[in-house]
Design a protein around this motif. Structure first.
Motif, PDB file in Angstrom:
ATOM      1  N   ASP A   1       3.082  30.637  39.506  1.00 53.95           N
ATOM      2  CA  ASP A   1       3.817  29.871  38.587  1.00 53.95           C
ATOM      3  C   ASP A   1       4.401  28.711  38.913  1.00 53.95           C
ATOM      4  N   ALA A   2       4.240  27.453  38.253  1.00 47.82           N
ATOM      5  CA  ALA A   2       4.604  26.145  38.799  1.00 47.82           C
ATOM      6  C   ALA A   2       6.105  26.193  39.019  1.00 47.82           C
ATOM      7  N   GLU A   3       6.952  27.030  38.186  1.00 49.04           N
ATOM      8  CA  GLU A   3       8.360  27.250  38.408  1.00 49.04           C
ATOM      9  C   GLU A   3       8.743  27.820  39.689  1.00 49.04           C
TER      10      GLU A   3
ATOM     11  N   ARG B   1       8.542  25.192  42.263  1.00 48.55           N
ATOM     12  CA  ARG B   1       9.568  24.221  42.311  1.00 48.55           C
ATOM     13  C   ARG B   1      11.075  24.731  42.935  1.00 48.55           C
ATOM     14  N   LEU B   2      11.274  26.174  42.608  1.00 44.96           N
ATOM     15  CA  LEU B   2      12.243  26.942  43.367  1.00 44.96           C
ATOM     16  C   LEU B   2      12.108  27.108  44.902  1.00 44.96           C
TER      17      LEU B   2
END
Length: 259
Positions: free
Chosen positions: A57-59, A62-63
């Motif tokens: 997941d791209a998120e 980011r995290l």
């Protein structure tokens, strides 16, 4: 008083003008990393994530990298960003690059799982063992392989060779394990255990496709295991029938066969 005319400076040659222009451009380029320092405020870094994302997941990316982006753009540690991305379970490798004036681009490649490994992990097509956060439901039908640490390539190659050569028999494996002593055990889709010994698993193909198959024709549903450790034969473990009172009926449950 006598006026005296002075000669004008000769016009600059075109080559000299070009040289000056190049010098100015090189100086400007060299000073670009210093531009953020001259500003009164720090510009937020923009993160771009790309790749064929099926499991990642791209998120989550980011995290994982957020803590590494909270600094001036010119001071970003791209190696640390790359390491953080590659630490995610499904990421096989990543490429990270800086794009002026404020963008960090991350491109990643995912693992392609080809088997379950030692129950809780997965094995990629590059023989990398990785452990996802939870096992995806669509991977439940993958072959189950197991073995000592560092033996995953050997086990996978042995499984593929065994499955190919036994594809047209009832003994095509769904599982293959090598223990610490080097002994191999396969299990068919119907739950029949094949005890193959310490040699190459494919050494058992001739016996399984020939005399074992002939001897067990029509009775495989009664078989629990086939032991191929023997030089001139094999042993069969039988499922003992259940008596009316729920107790096992008498019998040794095993039978030896000569080839």
């Amino acid at each position: 008083m006598r006026a005296e005319s002075l000669p004008l400076a000769p016009p600059a040659s075109p080559l000299r003008v070009v040289g000056w222009s190049l010098a100015v451009m090189l100086i400007a380029f060299a000073l670009m990393p210093l531009v953020p320092r001259l500003g009164a405020t720090r510009t937020a870094v923009v993160l771009e994530v790309s790749g064929e994302l099926k499991r990642v997941d791209a998120e989550a990316v980011r995290l994982a990298v957020a803590g590494h982006l909270n600094r001036d753009f010119h001071e970003l540690d791209l190696a640390a960003v790359k390491a953080a991305v590659e630490a995610l379970p499904w990421v096989a490798r990543a490429r990270v690059e800086r794009a002026w004036p404020e963008t960090v681009r991350v491109r990643l490649w995912e693992h392609h799982a080809v088997a379950r490994w030692n129950d809780s992990a997965l094995l990629s097509d590059a023989d990398v063992v990785f452990t996802p956060d939870g096992m995806p439901a669509d991977l439940g039908s993958l072959p189950r392989l197991a073995g000592p640490e560092g033996r995953q390539a050997t086990v996978r190659e042995a499984f593929e060779a065994l499955r190919e050569r036994l594809a047209d028999t009832p003994f095509a494996p769904a599982r293959l394990t090598q223990n610490e002593r080097g002994a191999w055990t396969a299990v068919t889709a119907d739950g029949v255990e094949l005890r193959l010994g310490r040699g190459a698993p494919t050494d058992a193909v001739v016996a399984l496709a020939g005399p074992v198959r002939s001897a067990l024709e029509g009775r495989l549903q009664e078989v629990t295991y086939v032991d191929l450790h023997y030089i001139n034969g094999f042993a069969v473990g039988w499922r003992q029938p259940v008596a009316d009172d729920g107790a096992r009926s008498p019998g040794d449950g095993a039978e030896e066969h000569d080839e």
